[in-house]
Design a protein around this motif. Structure first.
Motif, PDB file in Angstrom:
ATOM      1  N   SER A  51       0.846  -1.204   0.000  1.00  6.99           N
ATOM      2  CA  SER A  51       0.000   0.000   0.000  1.00  6.99           C
ATOM      3  C   SER A  51       0.872   1.241   0.000  1.00  6.99           C
ATOM      4  N   THR A  52       0.235   2.376  -0.284  1.00  2.75           N
ATOM      5  CA  THR A  52       0.934   3.660  -0.212  1.00  2.75           C
ATOM      6  C   THR A  52       1.540   3.853   1.173  1.00  2.75           C
ATOM      7  N   GLU A  53       0.789   3.471   2.201  1.00  2.00           N
ATOM      8  CA  GLU A  53       1.268   3.656   3.578  1.00  2.00           C
ATOM      9  C   GLU A  53       2.526   2.818   3.826  1.00  2.00           C
ATOM     10  N   GLU A  54       2.558   1.614   3.256  1.00  2.00           N
ATOM     11  CA  GLU A  54       3.754   0.779   3.439  1.00  2.00           C
ATOM     12  C   GLU A  54       4.947   1.351   2.668  1.00  2.00           C
ATOM     13  N   VAL A  55       4.688   1.921   1.515  1.00  4.68           N
ATOM     14  CA  VAL A  55       5.779   2.582   0.781  1.00  4.68           C
ATOM     15  C   VAL A  55       6.322   3.739   1.630  1.00  4.68           C
ATOM     16  N   ALA A  56       5.399   4.479   2.250  1.00  3.37           N
ATOM     17  CA  ALA A  56       5.802   5.602   3.106  1.00  3.37           C
ATOM     18  C   ALA A  56       6.638   5.101   4.280  1.00  3.37           C
ATOM     19  N   ALA A  57       6.253   3.959   4.837  1.00  2.00           N
ATOM     20  CA  ALA A  57       7.010   3.400   5.960  1.00  2.00           C
ATOM     21  C   ALA A  57       8.428   3.031   5.511  1.00  2.00           C
ATOM     22  N   ILE A  58       8.526   2.410   4.332  1.00  2.00           N
ATOM     23  CA  ILE A  58       9.842   2.051   3.782  1.00  2.00           C
ATOM     24  C   ILE A  58      10.689   3.311   3.576  1.00  2.00           C
ATOM     25  N   ALA A  59      10.054   4.349   3.004  1.00  2.00           N
ATOM     26  CA  ALA A  59      10.784   5.595   2.739  1.00  2.00           C
ATOM     27  C   ALA A  59      11.268   6.227   4.042  1.00  2.00           C
ATOM     28  N   ARG A  60      10.412   6.187   5.066  1.00  2.90           N
ATOM     29  CA  ARG A  60      10.832   6.783   6.354  1.00  2.90           C
ATOM     30  C   ARG A  60      12.064   6.074   6.917  1.00  2.90           C
ATOM     31  N   VAL A  61      12.041   4.760   6.822  1.00  2.00           N
ATOM     32  CA  VAL A  61      13.184   3.989   7.333  1.00  2.00           C
ATOM     33  C   VAL A  61      14.445   4.296   6.508  1.00  2.00           C
ATOM     34  N   CYS A  62      14.297   4.259   5.181  1.00  2.00           N
ATOM     35  CA  CYS A  62      15.458   4.515   4.316  1.00  2.00           C
ATOM     36  C   CYS A  62      15.988   5.927   4.511  1.00  2.00           C
ATOM     37  N   PRO A 191      10.716  11.293  -0.733  1.00  2.12           N
ATOM     38  CA  PRO A 191      11.870  10.566  -0.174  1.00  2.12           C
ATOM     39  C   PRO A 191      11.885  10.499   1.353  1.00  2.12           C
ATOM     40  N   ASP A 192      11.224  11.440   2.018  1.00  2.00           N
ATOM     41  CA  ASP A 192      11.211  11.389   3.482  1.00  2.00           C
ATOM     42  C   ASP A 192       9.966  10.676   4.023  1.00  2.00           C
ATOM     43  N   GLY A 193       9.155  10.115   3.144  1.00  2.00           N
ATOM     44  CA  GLY A 193       8.005   9.339   3.587  1.00  2.00           C
ATOM     45  C   GLY A 193       6.690  10.103   3.613  1.00  2.00           C
ATOM     46  N   ARG A 194       6.737  11.416   3.337  1.00  2.00           N
ATOM     47  CA  ARG A 194       5.476  12.156   3.261  1.00  2.00           C
ATOM     48  C   ARG A 194       4.679  11.722   2.038  1.00  2.00           C
ATOM     49  N   LYS A 463      15.753  18.547  -7.778  1.00  2.00           N
ATOM     50  CA  LYS A 463      16.066  17.268  -7.124  1.00  2.00           C
ATOM     51  C   LYS A 463      16.443  17.505  -5.656  1.00  2.00           C
ATOM     52  N   LEU A 464      17.330  18.448  -5.419  1.00  2.00           N
ATOM     53  CA  LEU A 464      17.800  18.708  -4.051  1.00  2.00           C
ATOM     54  C   LEU A 464      16.676  19.216  -3.157  1.00  2.00           C
ATOM     55  N   SER A 465      15.758  19.996  -3.739  1.00  2.00           N
ATOM     56  CA  SER A 465      14.675  20.540  -2.915  1.00  2.00           C
ATOM     57  C   SER A 465      13.769  19.417  -2.412  1.00  2.00           C
ATOM     58  N   LEU A 466      13.666  18.335  -3.168  1.00  2.00           N
ATOM     59  CA  LEU A 466      12.805  17.229  -2.762  1.00  2.00           C
ATOM     60  C   LEU A 466      13.577  16.098  -2.111  1.00  2.00           C
ATOM     61  N   ASP A 467      14.831  15.967  -2.469  1.00  2.00           N
ATOM     62  CA  ASP A 467      15.607  14.799  -2.050  1.00  2.00           C
ATOM     63  C   ASP A 467      17.021  15.241  -1.700  1.00  2.00           C
ATOM     64  N   PRO A 468      17.164  15.994  -0.588  1.00  2.00           N
ATOM     65  CA  PRO A 468      18.456  16.605  -0.263  1.00  2.00           C
ATOM     66  C   PRO A 468      19.571  15.573  -0.051  1.00  2.00           C
TER      67      PRO A 468
ATOM     68  N   VAL B 451      -4.931  21.163  -3.325  1.00  2.00           N
ATOM     69  CA  VAL B 451      -3.804  20.237  -3.520  1.00  2.00           C
ATOM     70  C   VAL B 451      -3.211  19.730  -2.210  1.00  2.00           C
ATOM     71  N   GLY B 452      -3.619  20.315  -1.087  1.00  2.00           N
ATOM     72  CA  GLY B 452      -3.104  19.841   0.199  1.00  2.00           C
ATOM     73  C   GLY B 452      -1.789  20.514   0.570  1.00  2.00           C
ATOM     74  N   GLU B 453      -1.495  20.518   1.859  1.00  2.00           N
ATOM     75  CA  GLU B 453      -0.284  21.179   2.349  1.00  2.00           C
ATOM     76  C   GLU B 453       0.976  20.496   1.813  1.00  2.00           C
ATOM     77  N   GLY B 454       0.908  19.180   1.629  1.00  2.00           N
ATOM     78  CA  GLY B 454       2.072  18.442   1.131  1.00  2.00           C
ATOM     79  C   GLY B 454       2.490  18.899  -0.254  1.00  2.00           C
ATOM     80  N   SER B 455       1.530  18.940  -1.184  1.00  2.00           N
ATOM     81  CA  SER B 455       1.863  19.382  -2.548  1.00  2.00           C
ATOM     82  C   SER B 455       2.309  20.836  -2.544  1.00  2.00           C
TER      83      SER B 455
END
Lengths: 483, 483
Positions: A51-62, A191-194, A463-468, B451-455
């Motif tokens: 699920s999206t939530e599980e992808v978010a969990a993976i991203a948070r850990v990574c 990339p940060d799980g949001r 790229k840096l603004s989203l994935d520093p 679009v939500g606060e995230g976007s």
């Protein structure tokens, strides 16, 4: 060390089957036999979110452990898009292959990333709607192929996630545009799980930055696409397929560009060279013998009289460019037979491989008027180098492909030179190093010549603004400036 | 102080006529009588660059002194896009209105930002090509209008720069898409004065981030577009115009959505309500009397038989939805007369204004199936509030407009409530607060709901990566997080 920690944490959070370090899994997710480029390194683990939530969990850990993440869906890309030059965790969307919602009344559909475009169209067929972007040559069930080939076919079906990542297109693009034109909204794990959703469900909007257009084609370097709402088109009332041969590739390309230039709304116009037609005959996948000449394949679609009209207009242009009489099929089953040569082109090339053979498949695109020159010079180049390669192109978009078979390191070097020369030539003709395959690892070196250091620095800034921490699919499209 | 310094430096670098602080100039560049929003503050100066290099020089100076920069081309936007809430320098592209290069063989054209789409099409007409995005109702030279109105017409012609800034569309969008679909490349001056070019000239590319798609619709908040290569389409062999009336707006909207749903390739399908038709009659700009009923206007285009076919398909759907017999014109001159009501709709509303009257023009878009509901409720709302407003829509995209006349602060509050309610309703229906006008100052408040606060935070991140000092058109689309 930190990767091990991350794997352990994902294991703990998402359960037993959520992550694998099995050798076969790692190889399948880091190596591709139909890619133009492969590297020695593999991902360290493969995660399978549900699920999206599980992808978010993976991203948070990574994110916490600064571990690279590499999205994976169909695995059919050819420029090393899912390779793991910095190790990290491949995130395979295998278990996210649902159609989430279908809104025929709004002409859109909500899907997870591992839905294949062919399954999608099969599922919604009865609604009178379809998704028109067709990246891969569909597989014809009736042809006899080797077992190994069957496996290849199963594996290489393009899926929505990857299609978004590369802004793919295919044979229908001349009529329907590319992937970015069919996105209503995207659900993205950053990339940060949001989790963000780019838009609600309007078919058209001018509200804020076009994040759909930015994430489409970003090759998984900005975030994970975990859900997409796609526009659908109406299935045309009537279709037809046409084929004509030409004495030279230049004649065929000229005919194609004139057709587009006159605004005849063909559904597709594809060019195949004599080598490609020869290969199709040799592999016998289509049940008929073709003339081994430069050939144009057409799709026609529209109303009954509209299709008839377009066919007659095309027939005239073909004739004016030294083409053969246009062979046309309007019967549904016979259309498939006539189109089969186009459909089986790539597979026939792959079947030609003998033991130890490798394949390099590449694409470029140029302004319409330059296509005949590019095709002619590139074909000459192949011959001069003594290489065995075929040409095939979405000629209505100025986009064409070379597929070259080779054996061993010396031939690889020749192929590499041939591809490099073609790409440089395309860029010099004001074109692009890739019309639809994307950059991945394989075409990074051409980015600066094509878009310039200024545009590259803007891309790096985004790229840096989203994935520093440069965690999302690192090493693809471009490298950090300091490299 | 620093703005004064910047003005002086621009003056010195670019010469006498490069920058003005004339009161009339400031007012014209900071206030608009057809905008839904105006503020007290004006720009401090207006610069008139002659080239990309001069724009870069202006940006370098403004960057040095941290002075806001506001791009200006046609001045026809309606959400305060070119207003100056933080003062600064308006940069008017008046002197950059050249067609730089025309490549008919490649079906593209290179233009400066102040080329108007109507001039453009007039210039290239004989090539058989045209630029299909048509944001503003074109002006009909034959109608008699007041002097003041003539002035308005002269001023409000949309130009390419602003069309890119708002990702505009118009009546042809149902067939040809929106502005972002017609961009081959952009030359951009970044906020610090660097010049980039997003791409070379391929019609299709998958090379790197889609900067064309990002800058299109970014409302001048990321940089100045100083040159654009636009795709062109072939002028259709045959065209036609059709008109039908309906007992209710719901019937008309239903007919329109069925036409789109069945994939009948209409060139345009526009809905006008009874109030709008009444206004057109009252103003007499079209030389004929119209039934004061909900009305659909169609454009047809394609081959001769294709157009005939589409007309008959549309006629049937109109009939099935309680519509009148479809009135059709295929003769070129008579087509213009039949289309004139659609063309003159907005101007007729503006002509209705009496002394002290103001106008509020707004747009929203929703999924196709929700349009009839939205139209019906919004119409009821106008009536309940006792407001005089007309409705008009690009109904094939689920996009529609309200134009409301009002007088004084009390009525302005009512209009504001009416617009706000409609926008919230559209967003609740999974739509957007704007289908084509853009956000500007006027619709910022809806961005978070939509679009939500995230976007929004992703958009802010992109903005900051390119414009860390928030100098480009500040106050538009969204504010910095801390505000």
């Amino acid at each position: 060390m930190s990767t091990k920690q991350a794997i352990k944490e994902i294991h703990r959070e998402l359960g037993e089957d959520s992550i694998s370090t099995d050798d076969e899994d790692l190889k399948m997710h880091g190596y591709s036999e139909w890619s133009s480029i492969n590297i020695d390194r593999l991902p360290v683990a493969v995660a399978f979110p549900n699920s999206t939530e599980e992808v978010a969990a993976i991203a948070r850990v990574c994110h916490k452990y600064k571990v690279p993440m590499i999205p994976y869906s169909g695995g059919s890309s050819v420029e090393g898009h899912f390779s793991a030059p910095f190790g990290g965790i491949s995130v395979d969307f295998l278990n996210m292959s649902d159609i989430v919602a279908f809104h025929p009344e709004d002409m859109d559909i909500v899907v997870q990333p591992s839905v294949s475009w062919m399954e999608l169209n099969e599922t919604i067929k009865s609604s009178g709607l379809f998704f028109p972007v067709d990246p891969g040559p569909p597989v014809c069930g009736s042809i006899s192929v080797m077992d190994a080939e069957q496996l290849l076919i199963t594996i290489t079906q393009a899926k929505i996630g990857g299609m978004i990542a590369t802004n793919c297109s295919g044979t229908n693009a001349v009529r329907y545009g590319t992937m970015k034109d069919w996105i209503v909204n995207l659900t993205i794990v950053l990339p940060d799980g949001r989790i963000i959703k780019t838009r609600k469900r309007p078919r058209k909007s001018s509200a804020g930055y076009n994040l759909n257009g930015l994430f489409t084609g970003s090759e998984g370097t900005l975030g994970f696409v975990t859900e997409a709402t796609l526009k659908l088109a109406s299935i045309p009332q009537k279709t037809g397929v046409g084929v004509a041969t030409f004495p030279t590739m230049r004649d065929a390309a000229n005919a194609a560009t004139q057709i587009v230039r006159q605004g005849i709304p063909v559904g597709a116009v594809e060019i195949l060279d004599d080598v490609q037609m020869d290969v199709i005959n040799k592999m016998g996948a289509t049940g008929r013998a073709w003339k081994e000449l430069p050939t144009l394949f057409f799709k026609f679609s529209g109303t009954k009289v509209g299709v008839h009209d377009n066919i007659e207009d095309v027939r005239k242009i073909v004739y004016d460019n030294q083409g053969s009489d246009l062979e046309v099929e309007k019967d549904q089953a016979k259309q498939a037979v006539l189109w089969s040569a186009r459909k089986e082109a790539l597979w026939s090339m792959l079947c030609m491989r003998e033991s130890g053979n490798e394949v390099w498949s590449t694409d470029v695109a140029v302004p319409l008027s330059r296509l005949p020159d590019l095709v002619e010079i590139s074909k000459q180049d192949l011959e001069n180098l003594g290489l065995f390669g075929s040409m095939l192109g979405h000629v209505g978009d100025g986009n064409f492909h070379e597929t070259i078979l080779f054996n061993g390191a010396t031939e690889r070097d020749l192929v590499s030179k041939c591809v490099h020369d073609m790409v440089h030539r395309a860029i010099e003709m004001e074109g692009t190093c890739t019309g639809e395959h994307g950059i991945g690892l394989g075409k990074k070196e051409f980015m600066e010549q094509e878009v310039g250091e200024g545009s590259l620095s803007v891309m790096r800034g985004i790229k840096l603004s989203l994935d520093p921490f440069w965690l999302m699919n690192p090493g693809k499209i471009f490298d950090p400036q300091e490299l």
